[in-house]
Design a protein around this motif. Structure first.
Motif, PDB file in Angstrom:
ATOM      1  N   THR A  38       0.839  -1.193   0.000  1.00 43.61           N
ATOM      2  CA  THR A  38       0.000   0.000   0.000  1.00 43.61           C
ATOM      3  C   THR A  38       0.878   1.248   0.000  1.00 43.61           C
ATOM      4  OG1 THR A  38      -0.144  -0.037   2.416  1.00 43.61           O
ATOM      5  CG2 THR A  38      -1.939  -1.090   1.190  1.00 43.61           C
ATOM      6  N   VAL A  39       0.325   2.342  -0.474  1.00 41.20           N
ATOM      7  CA  VAL A  39       1.090   3.583  -0.594  1.00 41.20           C
ATOM      8  C   VAL A  39       1.111   4.379   0.710  1.00 41.20           C
ATOM      9  CG1 VAL A  39       0.745   3.781  -3.073  1.00 41.20           C
ATOM     10  CG2 VAL A  39      -0.923   4.793  -1.525  1.00 41.20           C
ATOM     11  N   CYS A  40       0.229   4.031   1.642  1.00 35.62           N
ATOM     12  CA  CYS A  40       0.179   4.752   2.920  1.00 35.62           C
ATOM     13  C   CYS A  40      -0.382   3.810   3.984  1.00 35.62           C
ATOM     14  CB  CYS A  40      -0.674   6.014   2.787  1.00 35.62           C
ATOM     15  SG  CYS A  40      -2.403   5.673   2.409  1.00 35.62           S
ATOM     16  N   ASP A  41      -0.468   4.299   5.223  1.00 34.31           N
ATOM     17  CA  ASP A  41      -0.978   3.490   6.331  1.00 34.31           C
ATOM     18  C   ASP A  41      -2.495   3.610   6.506  1.00 34.31           C
ATOM     19  OD1 ASP A  41       1.594   2.648   6.876  1.00 34.31           O
ATOM     20  OD2 ASP A  41       1.920   4.143   8.450  1.00 34.31           O
ATOM     21  N   TYR A  42      -3.031   4.800   6.216  1.00 29.95           N
ATOM     22  CA  TYR A  42      -4.454   5.051   6.436  1.00 29.95           C
ATOM     23  C   TYR A  42      -5.049   5.871   5.298  1.00 29.95           C
ATOM     24  CZ  TYR A  42      -3.398   3.925  11.324  1.00 29.95           C
ATOM     25  OH  TYR A  42      -2.991   3.304  12.471  1.00 29.95           O
ATOM     26  N   PHE A  43      -6.320   5.588   4.984  1.00 35.54           N
ATOM     27  CA  PHE A  43      -7.162   6.473   4.185  1.00 35.54           C
ATOM     28  C   PHE A  43      -8.205   7.025   5.141  1.00 35.54           C
ATOM     29  CE2 PHE A  43      -7.008   4.187  -0.239  1.00 35.54           C
ATOM     30  CZ  PHE A  43      -5.789   4.776  -0.507  1.00 35.54           C
ATOM     31  N   ILE A  44      -8.489   8.300   5.015  1.00 33.39           N
ATOM     32  CA  ILE A  44      -9.644   8.886   5.686  1.00 33.39           C
ATOM     33  C   ILE A  44     -10.562   9.365   4.574  1.00 33.39           C
ATOM     34  CG2 ILE A  44     -10.503  10.681   7.219  1.00 33.39           C
ATOM     35  CD1 ILE A  44      -7.827  10.580   8.662  1.00 33.39           C
ATOM     36  N   ILE A  45     -11.806   8.916   4.616  1.00 36.49           N
ATOM     37  CA  ILE A  45     -12.757   9.223   3.557  1.00 36.49           C
ATOM     38  C   ILE A  45     -13.959   9.925   4.174  1.00 36.49           C
ATOM     39  CG2 ILE A  45     -14.198   8.257   1.725  1.00 36.49           C
ATOM     40  CD1 ILE A  45     -12.329   5.786   1.780  1.00 36.49           C
ATOM     41  N   CYS A  46     -14.407  11.001   3.520  1.00 41.16           N
ATOM     42  CA  CYS A  46     -15.616  11.686   3.954  1.00 41.16           C
ATOM     43  C   CYS A  46     -16.261  12.329   2.732  1.00 41.16           C
ATOM     44  CB  CYS A  46     -15.312  12.730   5.031  1.00 41.16           C
ATOM     45  SG  CYS A  46     -14.405  14.167   4.424  1.00 41.16           S
ATOM     46  N   ASN A  47     -17.434  12.883   2.923  1.00 44.41           N
ATOM     47  CA  ASN A  47     -18.056  13.588   1.811  1.00 44.41           C
ATOM     48  C   ASN A  47     -18.777  14.839   2.275  1.00 44.41           C
ATOM     49  OD1 ASN A  47     -19.826  10.840   2.192  1.00 44.41           O
ATOM     50  ND2 ASN A  47     -21.158  12.626   2.014  1.00 44.41           N
ATOM     51  N   GLY A  48     -18.924  15.743   1.314  1.00 42.64           N
ATOM     52  CA  GLY A  48     -19.682  16.970   1.500  1.00 42.64           C
ATOM     53  C   GLY A  48     -20.844  16.975   0.528  1.00 42.64           C
ATOM     54  N   THR A  49     -21.696  17.980   0.655  1.00 39.57           N
ATOM     55  CA  THR A  49     -22.905  18.023  -0.161  1.00 39.57           C
ATOM     56  C   THR A  49     -22.751  18.867  -1.424  1.00 39.57           C
ATOM     57  OG1 THR A  49     -23.694  19.862   1.190  1.00 39.57           O
ATOM     58  CG2 THR A  49     -24.420  17.652   1.828  1.00 39.57           C
ATOM     59  N   SER A  50     -21.663  19.613  -1.535  1.00 36.53           N
ATOM     60  CA  SER A  50     -21.450  20.481  -2.703  1.00 36.53           C
ATOM     61  C   SER A  50     -19.959  20.738  -2.860  1.00 36.53           C
ATOM     62  CB  SER A  50     -22.173  21.816  -2.498  1.00 36.53           C
ATOM     63  OG  SER A  50     -21.570  22.517  -1.418  1.00 36.53           O
ATOM     64  N   ASN A  51     -19.563  21.314  -3.988  1.00 38.88           N
ATOM     65  CA  ASN A  51     -18.149  21.644  -4.160  1.00 38.88           C
ATOM     66  C   ASN A  51     -17.712  22.700  -3.152  1.00 38.88           C
ATOM     67  OD1 ASN A  51     -19.605  23.612  -5.499  1.00 38.88           O
ATOM     68  ND2 ASN A  51     -18.253  23.691  -7.275  1.00 38.88           N
ATOM     69  N   THR A  52     -18.612  23.576  -2.759  1.00 48.10           N
ATOM     70  CA  THR A  52     -18.296  24.578  -1.742  1.00 48.10           C
ATOM     71  C   THR A  52     -17.974  23.910  -0.407  1.00 48.10           C
ATOM     72  OG1 THR A  52     -19.765  26.153  -2.842  1.00 48.10           O
ATOM     73  CG2 THR A  52     -19.139  26.656  -0.577  1.00 48.10           C
ATOM     74  N   GLN A  53     -18.793  22.930  -0.008  1.00 47.54           N
ATOM     75  CA  GLN A  53     -18.526  22.252   1.255  1.00 47.54           C
ATOM     76  C   GLN A  53     -17.270  21.390   1.165  1.00 47.54           C
ATOM     77  OE1 GLN A  53     -21.339  19.404   2.865  1.00 47.54           O
ATOM     78  NE2 GLN A  53     -20.593  19.762   4.941  1.00 47.54           N
TER      79      GLN A  53
END
Length: 123
Positions: A38-53
């Motif tokens: 793997t290229v790193c130890d951790y992925f942190i994934i999240c999402n927003g509701t718009s490109n602004t967020q």
């Protein structure tokens, strides 16, 4: 090795804090340490509701990490259209998506062998 883990734990805590300050959604931590090549130890994934967020989440993470740990991302990609922004902190890579883009790419399934920790939010 213990120092690297401590630094990763602190970095992850401040990244999560930065996401929560601007109400990022569906926060997952993928622990990749048990997976080979793997290229790193951790992925942190999240999402927003718009490109602004999405941009607000990225800016909040940068500000929180910089202020508390005096660290900055090695590289950032995708902030121009802000549908999927990748922030590379070397051992920790943050993916900030718009919800529909996250569902389309479904990174959690691609890294199915990773241990996934979902962060509960109160908003």
């Amino acid at each position: 090795m213990a120092k690297k883990e401590k630094n990763s734990d602190q970095l992850i805590a401040h990244i999560i804090k930065g996401i929560e300050e601007v109400k990022g959604n569906d926060i997952d931590i993928l622990d990749l340490r048990e997976i080979e090549n793997t290229v790193c130890d951790y992925f942190i994934i999240c999402n927003g509701t718009s490109n602004t967020q999405v941009n607000a989440i990225v800016n909040s993470i940068q500000k929180t990490v910089s202020k508390n740990l005096k660290d900055k991302p090695w590289h950032i990609e995708g902030s121009d259209n802000a549908e999927w922004v990748l922030m590379d902190y070397v051992n920790v890579v943050v993916h900030v998506f718009q919800k529909h883009i996250r569902e389309f790419y479904d990174i959690e399934s691609l890294w199915g062998d990773a241990k996934i920790t979902s962060i509960e939010t109160s908003y």
